[in-house]
Motif scaffolding. Sequence first.
Motif, PDB file in Angstrom:
ATOM      1  N   TYR A 161      36.824  91.293  58.511  1.00 22.29           N
ATOM      2  CA  TYR A 161      35.909  90.863  59.572  1.00 22.29           C
ATOM      3  C   TYR A 161      34.565  91.549  59.324  1.00 22.29           C
ATOM      4  N   TRP A 176      30.288  96.571  65.436  1.00 25.09           N
ATOM      5  CA  TRP A 176      30.877  97.630  66.251  1.00 25.09           C
ATOM      6  C   TRP A 176      30.269  98.998  65.927  1.00 25.09           C
ATOM      7  N   THR A 226      35.750 101.205  58.820  1.00 28.44           N
ATOM      8  CA  THR A 226      36.978 100.464  59.075  1.00 28.44           C
ATOM      9  C   THR A 226      37.596 100.191  57.720  1.00 28.44           C
ATOM     10  N   LEU A 269      33.096  93.711  62.576  1.00 32.68           N
ATOM     11  CA  LEU A 269      33.381  95.141  62.515  1.00 32.68           C
ATOM     12  C   LEU A 269      32.143  95.975  62.201  1.00 32.68           C
ATOM     13  N   GLU A 290      38.477 103.773  61.808  1.00 29.82           N
ATOM     14  CA  GLU A 290      39.459 102.812  62.313  1.00 29.82           C
ATOM     15  C   GLU A 290      40.244 102.362  61.099  1.00 29.82           C
TER      16      GLU A 290
END
Length: 480
Positions: free
Chosen positions: A150, A157, A224, A154, A247
């Motif tokens: 993504y 974010w 991420t 992401l 993450e």
Amino acid sequence: MLEYHSLVSGEWVKGSEGVINVIDPSCGKVFATVSKLGRGQVAEAIERAHQGFKEWSRTPALERSRALLKCAVKVRERSEEIGKLLAQEQGKSFVDARKEVLGAADCLEYYGYLAVNILGEVPPPNALNLRSIAIRQPVGVVFAVAAWNYPVSLISWKVAPALAAGCTVVVKPSRETPLSTIEFIRACVDSGLPENVLHVINGDNEVISEEVFVNPRVRLIALTGSTDTGKKFIEASARNVKRLILELGGHSPFIVFADADFDKAVKDGVKRAFRNAGQICNSVNRIFVEESIKDAFIKSFVEQTQKLRLGGAFDEPPPDLGPMVNEAGVRRMEEFVEDAVKKGAQVLCGGKRPTEQRLQQGFYFEPTVLVNVSPDMKIMQEEPFGPLVAIDSFKTVEEAVEKANSVRYGLVAYLYTRDMGRAFQVAEALEWGSVAVNNINPDSLFAPYPGWKESGIGLELGHYGLEEYLEWKHIKLEVM
């Protein structure tokens, strides 16, 4: 053939170290290149971000808020073109890709509004002539790493809360899906951001890491990625005590009790197991069904899985799942299936590359369901990150919780039951940062998205995500 470069201080910079080939996973062909920066060029981008921080960190919160709202508008204006690039380089349907881009715009807007709500405190004094003020200030230059599954969502974010806090950001796109990340950042820059606030650097991971982890200008790293990558980041960042937001991997359990809405549980389980070809950190990999409904659940789940249609990003109607991002992903699925079968598992559907002629050139793998699984199988311990799910059963609440908690991960768990008392009991016992009860939408812009155990450190989303980019400062005054 599209050609892309890095974006530093609003200018396109051609890398000196060759190119990254960007492959369309639906056909296996290169359709774009991205030039790779050398270490000196990476250092220059970080220095520019540091210079930008001096001004951006002192920019009034209301101005930062307005800037982020303008970013959101520009991203929405370009959502179709960014979405097309995202679909082509990642493999998801164009419908899902454009939805992702619009979600990233929502994230920019949300943190734009939060930028004016950064509050401090006035602690009580410890003497009559002293006063304390606790304020919050931006951390500094942020290095943000985009994930390939993504790549727009992401990275938003990370970029949105960092900019709202007053940080400047150097973004590293994924090597597999760099184009949509680049265009997302370009849209933000084109909306009118000051030139040294937001940058994009492309290159070899080793070259970039060698500079980022030792450069004192970089104060926080947001990633991420896989758990193994996260561990490397922790080790490398320890030398200079850099702050981290990680993450990491997930291996989501999906628990279904006999009193659940049966049809909804099956439908949701299929969707969450195979959406984006299972390439999601909160994808369902292990399903635990109460013993009394196990056979019926497996039968219905397999029937619905067999109806799923594989296809390319721009096929009409849109496919249920597209290709995996690369050939390595397909081989990983084959290894997981081979390991499970060798140890006694049964493949009820899928388990191999598709035989349809139209799918032969891409990185496709059939949606796969395994039963007769045991704890020693890779599928029960490690995240496959692909269209592969194992179904097991349980007899008691305690057994369900024990099986769900038996892995090193702790990102998202799913739970289906009509008994709300049991829902709270199980949700609280699960060692997972998010628990979705009777739904498969575990994240929200307005709530924290934590990773427990080896699924991460730090927080994203909600006001908690903004606070990660701020540091406390205590100012003590003698007033009398």
